[in-house]
Design an enzyme around this catalytic site. Structure first.
Site, PDB file in Angstrom:
ATOM      1  N   GLU A  93      28.278  53.733  -9.100  1.00 15.05           N
ATOM      2  CA  GLU A  93      26.972  53.927  -9.749  1.00 15.05           C
ATOM      3  C   GLU A  93      26.716  55.200 -10.209  1.00 15.05           C
ATOM      4  OE1 GLU A  93      24.884  51.985  -6.522  1.00 15.05           O
ATOM      5  OE2 GLU A  93      23.544  53.674  -6.470  1.00 15.05           O
ATOM      6  N   CYS A 106      23.831  62.342 -11.815  1.00 15.22           N
ATOM      7  CA  CYS A 106      24.392  62.114 -10.320  1.00 15.22           C
ATOM      8  C   CYS A 106      25.527  61.292 -10.388  1.00 15.22           C
ATOM      9  CB  CYS A 106      23.254  61.515  -9.601  1.00 15.22           C
ATOM     10  SG  CYS A 106      23.701  61.294  -7.892  1.00 15.22           S
ATOM     11  N   CYS A 113      31.949  54.635   1.004  1.00 21.63           N
ATOM     12  CA  CYS A 113      32.104  55.715   1.778  1.00 21.63           C
ATOM     13  C   CYS A 113      32.411  55.428   3.104  1.00 21.63           C
ATOM     14  CB  CYS A 113      30.896  56.335   1.547  1.00 21.63           C
ATOM     15  SG  CYS A 113      30.831  58.091   2.599  1.00 21.63           S
ATOM     16  N   CYS A 117      26.727  56.666   7.628  1.00 14.61           N
ATOM     17  CA  CYS A 117      25.304  57.159   7.818  1.00 14.61           C
ATOM     18  C   CYS A 117      24.433  55.872   7.814  1.00 14.61           C
ATOM     19  CB  CYS A 117      24.880  58.074   6.940  1.00 14.61           C
ATOM     20  SG  CYS A 117      26.044  59.473   6.563  1.00 14.61           S
ATOM     21  N   CYS A 120      22.287  54.853   4.759  1.00 10.67           N
ATOM     22  CA  CYS A 120      22.763  54.951   3.427  1.00 10.67           C
ATOM     23  C   CYS A 120      23.512  53.612   2.874  1.00 10.67           C
ATOM     24  CB  CYS A 120      23.737  56.077   3.222  1.00 10.67           C
ATOM     25  SG  CYS A 120      24.425  56.282   1.711  1.00 10.67           S
ATOM     26  N   SER A 196      27.356  67.838  -2.769  1.00 15.67           N
ATOM     27  CA  SER A 196      26.723  67.598  -1.582  1.00 15.67           C
ATOM     28  C   SER A 196      27.437  66.943  -0.543  1.00 15.67           C
ATOM     29  CB  SER A 196      25.422  66.363  -1.703  1.00 15.67           C
ATOM     30  OG  SER A 196      24.932  65.977  -0.538  1.00 15.67           O
ATOM     31  N   LEU A 220      21.418  67.173   6.053  1.00 15.03           N
ATOM     32  CA  LEU A 220      21.291  67.610   7.621  1.00 15.03           C
ATOM     33  C   LEU A 220      20.655  66.563   8.317  1.00 15.03           C
ATOM     34  CD1 LEU A 220      21.717  69.921   9.804  1.00 15.03           C
ATOM     35  CD2 LEU A 220      19.597  70.997   8.766  1.00 15.03           C
ATOM     36  N   ASN A 299      14.417  56.575   1.488  1.00 15.59           N
ATOM     37  CA  ASN A 299      14.413  55.515   0.390  1.00 15.59           C
ATOM     38  C   ASN A 299      14.422  54.138   1.126  1.00 15.59           C
ATOM     39  OD1 ASN A 299      14.200  55.223  -2.696  1.00 15.59           O
ATOM     40  ND2 ASN A 299      15.516  57.105  -2.391  1.00 15.59           N
ATOM     41  N   CYS A 345      21.059  56.186  -3.437  1.00  9.02           N
ATOM     42  CA  CYS A 345      22.441  56.380  -3.252  1.00  9.02           C
ATOM     43  C   CYS A 345      22.955  54.834  -3.001  1.00  9.02           C
ATOM     44  CB  CYS A 345      22.986  57.407  -2.020  1.00  9.02           C
ATOM     45  SG  CYS A 345      24.612  57.583  -1.600  1.00  9.02           S
TER      46      CYS A 345
HETATM   47  N1  SAH Z   1      28.099  61.799   0.589  1.00  6.39           N
HETATM   48  C1  SAH Z   1      27.288  63.008   0.411  1.00  6.39           C
HETATM   49  C2  SAH Z   1      26.721  62.920  -1.100  1.00  6.39           C
HETATM   50  C3  SAH Z   1      26.131  61.566  -1.507  1.00  6.39           C
HETATM   51  S1  SAH Z   1      24.568  61.091  -0.898  1.00  6.39           S
HETATM   52  C4  SAH Z   1      26.142  63.245   1.234  1.00  6.39           C
HETATM   53  O1  SAH Z   1      25.902  62.682   2.085  1.00  6.39           O
HETATM   54  O2  SAH Z   1      25.840  64.642   1.206  1.00  6.39           O
HETATM   55  C5  SAH Z   1      23.191  62.133  -1.474  1.00  6.39           C
HETATM   56  C6  SAH Z   1      22.116  62.429  -0.412  1.00  6.39           C
HETATM   57  O3  SAH Z   1      21.297  61.186  -0.334  1.00  6.39           O
HETATM   58  C7  SAH Z   1      22.447  62.896   0.753  1.00  6.39           C
HETATM   59  O4  SAH Z   1      21.667  63.696   1.385  1.00  6.39           O
HETATM   60  C8  SAH Z   1      22.186  61.479   1.713  1.00  6.39           C
HETATM   61  O5  SAH Z   1      22.094  61.674   3.167  1.00  6.39           O
HETATM   62  C9  SAH Z   1      20.909  60.885   0.912  1.00  6.39           C
HETATM   63  N2  SAH Z   1      20.763  59.410   1.203  1.00  6.39           N
HETATM   64  C10 SAH Z   1      21.592  58.525   1.349  1.00  6.39           C
HETATM   65  N3  SAH Z   1      20.715  57.475   1.547  1.00  6.39           N
HETATM   66  C11 SAH Z   1      19.476  57.721   1.360  1.00  6.39           C
HETATM   67  C12 SAH Z   1      18.307  56.986   1.769  1.00  6.39           C
HETATM   68  N4  SAH Z   1      18.316  55.662   1.750  1.00  6.39           N
HETATM   69  N5  SAH Z   1      17.062  57.706   1.569  1.00  6.39           N
HETATM   70  C13 SAH Z   1      17.155  59.013   1.406  1.00  6.39           C
HETATM   71  N6  SAH Z   1      18.160  59.582   1.174  1.00  6.39           N
HETATM   72  C14 SAH Z   1      19.417  59.097   1.241  1.00  6.39           C
HETATM   73 FE1  SF4 Z   2      28.580  58.515   2.862  1.00  4.84          FE
HETATM   74 FE2  SF4 Z   2      26.835  60.358   1.887  1.00  4.84          FE
HETATM   75 FE3  SF4 Z   2      26.057  58.000   2.364  1.00  4.84          FE
HETATM   76 FE4  SF4 Z   2      26.536  59.356   4.580  1.00  4.84          FE
HETATM   77  S1  SF4 Z   2      25.147  59.650   3.063  1.00  4.84           S
HETATM   78  S2  SF4 Z   2      27.422  57.107   4.199  1.00  4.84           S
HETATM   79  S3  SF4 Z   2      28.158  60.600   3.824  1.00  4.84           S
HETATM   80  S4  SF4 Z   2      27.494  58.790   0.643  1.00  4.84           S
END
Ligand code: SAH
Ligand code: SF4
Length: 356
Positions: A93, A106, A113, A117, A120, A196, A220, A299, A345
């Site tokens: 996406e 974006c 991935c 996390c 995510c 990022s 972070l 989110n 994301c």
């Molecule tokens: N993998 C990389 C870049 C993609 S994610 C990374 O993790 O930095 C882009 C951002 O969205 C990251 O800071 C991620 O931690 C955050 N993110 C992912 N899922 C989220 C959610 N449900 N709510 C808020 N931020 C989220």
């Molecule tokens: Fe991957 Fe970034 Fe999502 Fe973590 S937050 S699972 S590193 S896309």
């Protein structure tokens, strides 16, 4: 078959050499490709050259599966790459945000991935595959083409914040950065690009040594290792101290201010990482070098049926931001743009896959 968008200008010149075509053909083709013009529509080159390109290369831009437009104008595209007409599509996406300084796209760097996390959607089902440099570029070229007018560019800024961990696909992402900033291509300035990462320390240092002017953002999301390990498996490999040291190194090398991303979360109804005391803990980590903290409310996770992690109230979020600022660190709150359309994301892709 090689993907045509993977070719740099020099590589394109090399593949055309055996054809004995005039030298300017490479320039015409490269320019047209980077304008998002599909190969069959590059009408200023001979028909048989177009046919040669489509027989010898995969020239397909990604397919658009769905487009959703949010109340605030954010557009979210679900795109598909397909190896053959019959094969299962690889879904990714990208999101186009209108901002007062331009239009930010974006982009995704991987299908899925593997960083896992907890909060995510992109990481929920693991990594399918890396995208090639050209596949990441084609996201930009397609969306830029669809949204450009004769006087304005559809895409002026890029963030590598879609699905995937960019530094886990290091070589392809570096090549993408070279292609997208190349002056005879779509030519987006490195200063208008942000990458990022969830914090792959050795790759962050290597990236610093590349000496680009790309902005670095670091996810972070917790003020100490113990909490970070509960939501980000990568925190078991690298400590926050190592992460902040790598961030400082990035600043020393590039003189670009580093941004720390921090999503505010409640766990079982109680502040997980957003209590006022944790704001001070966070500020202490990054004080003393030109860093900025970008807060965002989590989110809501539609895939987390028990909703263990939820976003905090506005009061809790504001009190947290005030405490960071009072502790002497620059900090702003990002609006959850497009959250009525699975803005976070990976959420659109995951929902689409689950509905199948
Ligand atoms: N993998 C990389 C870049 C993609 S994610 C990374 O993790 O930095 C882009 C951002 O969205 C990251 O800071 C991620 O931690 C955050 N993110 C992912 N899922 C989220 C959610 N449900 N709510 C808020 N931020 C989220
Ligand atoms: Fe991957 Fe970034 Fe999502 Fe973590 S937050 S699972 S590193 S896309």
């Amino acid at each position: 078959m090689d993907y045509i968008y993977d070719l740099s200008f020099d590589e394109l010149q090399d593949v055309l050499k055996p054809l004995n075509a005039p030298k300017f053909r490479a320039e015409q083709i490269y320019t047209a490709l980077h304008q998002g013009v599909a190969v069959p529509e590059i009408t200023n080159i001979p028909k048989d050259l177009r046919a040669w390109l489509t027989t010898n290369f995969n020239c397909n831009l990604p397919e658009i599966v769905t487009v959703q437009t949010s109340r605030d104008g954010t557009k979210k595209y679900l795109l598909a790459y397909r190896q053959t007409a019959e094969s299962e599509p690889d879904l990714i996406e990208c999101v186009l945000l209108n901002q007062n300084y331009g239009n930010t796209l974006c982009v995704s760097t991987q299908v899925g991935c593997r960083m896992g996390c907890r909060f995510c959607a992109s990481g929920k089902n693991g990594l399918v595959r890396n995208l090639t440099a050209g596949e990441i570029l084609a996201e930009v070229l397609l969306i830029n083409h669809l949204n450009s007018t004769p006087t304005t560019r559809g895409v002026t800024n890029i963030v590598l914040m879609g699905s995937g961990e960019p530094l886990d696909n290091y070589d392809n992402v570096m090549k993408f950065l070279r292609l997208v900033t190349s002056p005879n291509g779509v030519n987006i300035s490195a200063r208008n690009i942000s990458l990022s990462t969830s914090g792959l320390v050795p790759q962050m240092r290597k990236f610093a040594d590349e000496n680009t002017q790309v902005n670095l953002c670091i996810s972070l999301h917790a003020p100490n290792d113990e909490l970070r390990q509960q939501i980000m498996p990568v925190a078991k490999r690298y400590t926050i101290r190592e992460l902040v040291d790598a961030a400082k190194y990035y600043f020393e090398k590039t003189h670009r201010r580093v941004i720390f991303e921090y999503s505010l979360m409640m766990k079982d109804g109680k502040p997980f990482n957003c209590a006022v005391g944790q704001a001070r803990e966070l500020a202490n980590l990054v004080r003393g070098f030109p860093a900025h903290i970008n807060l965002i409310n989590l989110n809501p996770l539609h895939f987390d049926a028990n909703a263990v992690l939820t976003p905090p109230s506005r009061e809790i979020a504001m009190a947290f931001m005030d405490a960071v600022i009072k502790s002497g660190v620059s900090c702003t709150m990002r609006k959850n743009k497009g959250d009525d359309i699975d803005g976070a994301c990976g959420q659109l892709r995951l929902r689409h896959m689950e509905q199948k």
